[in-house]
Scaffold this motif. Structure first.
Motif, short mmCIF file in Angstrom:
data_model
loop_
_atom_site.label_atom_id
_atom_site.label_comp_id
_atom_site.label_asym_id
_atom_site.label_seq_id
_atom_site.Cartn_x
_atom_site.Cartn_y
_atom_site.Cartn_z
N GLU A 129 1.34 5.59 -0.99
CA GLU A 129 0.68 6.86 -1.28
C GLU A 129 1.51 7.56 -2.35
O GLU A 129 2.72 7.75 -2.21
CB GLU A 129 0.62 7.73 -0.02
N GLY B 283 -0.72 12.01 -3.12
CA GLY B 283 -1.93 12.21 -2.33
C GLY B 283 -2.99 11.14 -2.58
O GLY B 283 -4.10 11.23 -2.08
N ARG B 284 -2.65 10.12 -3.36
CA ARG B 284 -3.61 9.05 -3.70
C ARG B 284 -3.03 7.70 -3.24
O ARG B 284 -1.86 7.42 -3.45
CB ARG B 284 -3.79 9.04 -5.22
N TRP B 285 -3.87 6.88 -2.63
CA TRP B 285 -3.43 5.57 -2.15
C TRP B 285 -3.57 4.53 -3.25
O TRP B 285 -4.59 4.46 -3.93
CB TRP B 285 -4.25 5.14 -0.94
N LEU C 234 0.87 -1.17 0.00
CA LEU C 234 0.00 0.00 0.00
C LEU C 234 0.91 1.23 0.00
O LEU C 234 1.73 1.39 0.90
CB LEU C 234 -0.90 0.01 1.25
#
Length: 170
Positions: A140, A143-145, A138
């Motif tokens: 980032e 600003g997006r996962w 996971l």
């Protein structure tokens, strides 16, 4: 002057003692608080006892693994030993329930996961399922996962375990 000993012996098998010893082999006591022999026959008590080896004893066999470093665990007080035992038993219970639920759902949906050789199986160990996720990450990015390295078999496992919101970002 030399001392010499000579021994002459004859071996005989006492069949009566041998038979009594044979009758005593493989016996152990099982106790239950269910007194209804028809509701829980002795054969069923024995079967349930033996089934425990598939969960409880198998679950704790990792303690023998040298990678677990069991010898580096130092607990001086009996209360701490008991507390560690309780935590481990609780963790094993959660593990066994997770494995049972996953296998039940795999069977119910007709799904499968790859085993260690890549063949489909409906009875994976939860440890293997965890290992399947070793390279899933996971991250980032801007600003997006994002979830990286998620294959279809990972999605199957995630959905069946009810962890979709963590891995599928739905």
């Amino acid at each position: 002057m030399a001392v010499v000993y000579r021994l002459r012996a004859r071996l005989e098998v006492d069949e009566g003692k041998l038979e009594r010893a044979r009758r005593g082999l493989g016996r152990f006591l099982l106790a239950t608080n269910v007194l209804d022999r028809e509701g829980l026959p002795p054969q069923e008590v024995l079967r349930r006892y033996k089934d425990q080896a598939r969960t409880v004893e198998r679950g704790f066999r990792f303690l023998k693994d040298p990678l677990f470093f069991t010898e580096s665990t130092f607990l001086k007080r009996p209360e701490r030993v008991m507390a560690l035992g309780m935590v481990m038993a609780l963790a094993l219970l959660v593990y066994a329930l997770g494995e049972w639920a996953l296998r039940r759902r795999l069977e119910g949906t007709g799904s499968s996961l790859p085993d260690q050789k890549g063949r489909p199986t409906a009875k994976p160990t939860l440890r293997w399922v965890f290992q399947l996720f070793m390279w899933v990450r996971l991250v980032e990015l801007g600003g997006r996962w994002l979830v990286l390295n998620l294959a279809p078999h990972h999605e199957t496992a995630v959905r069946l375990l009810g962890a979709g919101r963590y891995y599928l970002l739905e």
